[in-house]
Design a protein around this motif. Structure first.
Motif, PDB file in Angstrom:
ATOM      1  N   THR A 137      -4.780   7.304  10.355  1.00  0.00           N
ATOM      2  CA  THR A 137      -4.465   6.371   9.604  1.00  0.00           C
ATOM      3  C   THR A 137      -4.450   5.283   9.306  1.00  0.00           C
ATOM      4  O   THR A 137      -5.906   4.074  10.318  1.00  0.00           O
ATOM      5  N   THR A 138      -5.404   4.587   7.745  1.00  0.00           N
ATOM      6  CA  THR A 138      -6.172   3.305   7.633  1.00  0.00           C
ATOM      7  C   THR A 138      -5.206   2.555   6.382  1.00  0.00           C
ATOM      8  O   THR A 138      -4.657   2.692   5.696  1.00  0.00           O
ATOM      9  N   ILE A 139      -5.495   1.078   7.127  1.00  0.00           N
ATOM     10  CA  ILE A 139      -4.643   0.446   6.468  1.00  0.00           C
ATOM     11  C   ILE A 139      -5.071  -0.075   5.654  1.00  0.00           C
ATOM     12  O   ILE A 139      -6.423  -0.826   5.425  1.00  0.00           O
ATOM     13  N   ILE A 140      -4.792  -0.316   4.005  1.00  0.00           N
ATOM     14  CA  ILE A 140      -5.380  -1.138   3.006  1.00  0.00           C
ATOM     15  C   ILE A 140      -4.605  -2.543   3.250  1.00  0.00           C
ATOM     16  O   ILE A 140      -2.729  -1.993   2.453  1.00  0.00           O
ATOM     17  N   GLU A 141      -4.838  -3.994   3.020  1.00  0.00           N
ATOM     18  CA  GLU A 141      -4.412  -4.886   2.693  1.00  0.00           C
ATOM     19  C   GLU A 141      -3.941  -4.771   1.386  1.00  0.00           C
ATOM     20  O   GLU A 141      -5.620  -5.285   0.939  1.00  0.00           O
ATOM     21  N   MET A 142      -3.487  -5.402   0.368  1.00  0.00           N
ATOM     22  CA  MET A 142      -3.622  -5.550  -0.807  1.00  0.00           C
ATOM     23  C   MET A 142      -2.770  -6.776  -1.302  1.00  0.00           C
ATOM     24  O   MET A 142      -2.882  -6.485  -2.753  1.00  0.00           O
TER      25      MET A 142
END
Length: 212
Positions: A137-142
């Protein structure tokens, strides 16, 4: 992070066959926009708690008996329905502790590593990742907006509500006050300021300081 920057990062991860991209955001509409811009013609499937398995764009049901997330994942994985497509799972934090969901997501992730052409987007305002899925899993804060986005949002709010234009200097002050806030928070603050006197003025910066 600007939407274009998020889109470029997402495209990079897709090209590198990162199996699960976790969009950690309160703003589902913005997440949908990012996903659509990254699809490049690929069919997008969606599972959400209120409707089950649906078409991402129309929200119309795609298959009966897929109200449970683990059933949907089993069907898609076992019947080759994910190849060349994108799967979006909304509000996943409510279901991610289910061992059957974890098992199926892990299995799909391994297949992606072995060449399955698909990507899974998890969309949720709450960041929750089981240990078994961490390495996939790769987390993308946006959620945070750049200055140009903030200014555009303020101008759009003024136009939609037919308010008088504000000066460039006041626009700059509002933009500075809104740094670090989400689009949802900014709209709420502008709406509160507008409801007080039907206008936006320097006194409303006090409201911004209370909310930021």
């Amino acid at each position: 992070m600007l939407l274009e920057q998020v889109k470029e990062k997402v495209l990079h991860y897709i090209d590198a066959q990162f199996p699960i991209l976790y969009l950690n955001t309160f703003e589902e509409a913005k997440a949908d926009e990012i996903i659509k811009k990254s699809a490049y013609g690929r069919e997008i499937l969606e599972w959400n708690a209120s409707r089950g398995f649906v078409d991402f764009r129309t929200k119309l049901p795609l298959l009966e008996g897929t109200d449970q997330l683990e059933d949907t994942l089993s069907f898609l994985n076992n019947n080759g329905e994910l190849r060349g497509k994108i799967l979006v799972i909304k509000d996943v934090h409510h279901f991610i502790d289910n061992p059957y969901v974890i098992s199926r997501l892990k299995d799909i992730s391994l297949r992606i590593h072995n060449g399955l052409e698909t990507i899974i987007f998890l969309v949720s305002p709450v960041l929750k990742i089981p240990v078994e899925l961490e390495k996939y899993t790769t987390i993308i804060e946006m959620d945070y907006m750049g200055e140009k986005e903030i200014k555009s949002l303020i101008k759009q709010f003024i136009e939609v509500n037919e308010l008088p234009d504000i000066s460039d200097s006041l626009l700059e002050e509002f933009t500075t006050a809104f740094k670090g806030l989400t689009e949802y928070e900014i709209i709420n603050i502008l709406s509160l300021a507008y409801s007080k006197d039907g206008n936006l003025n320097r006194k409303d910066l006090y409201i911004c300081s209370l909310k930021s």
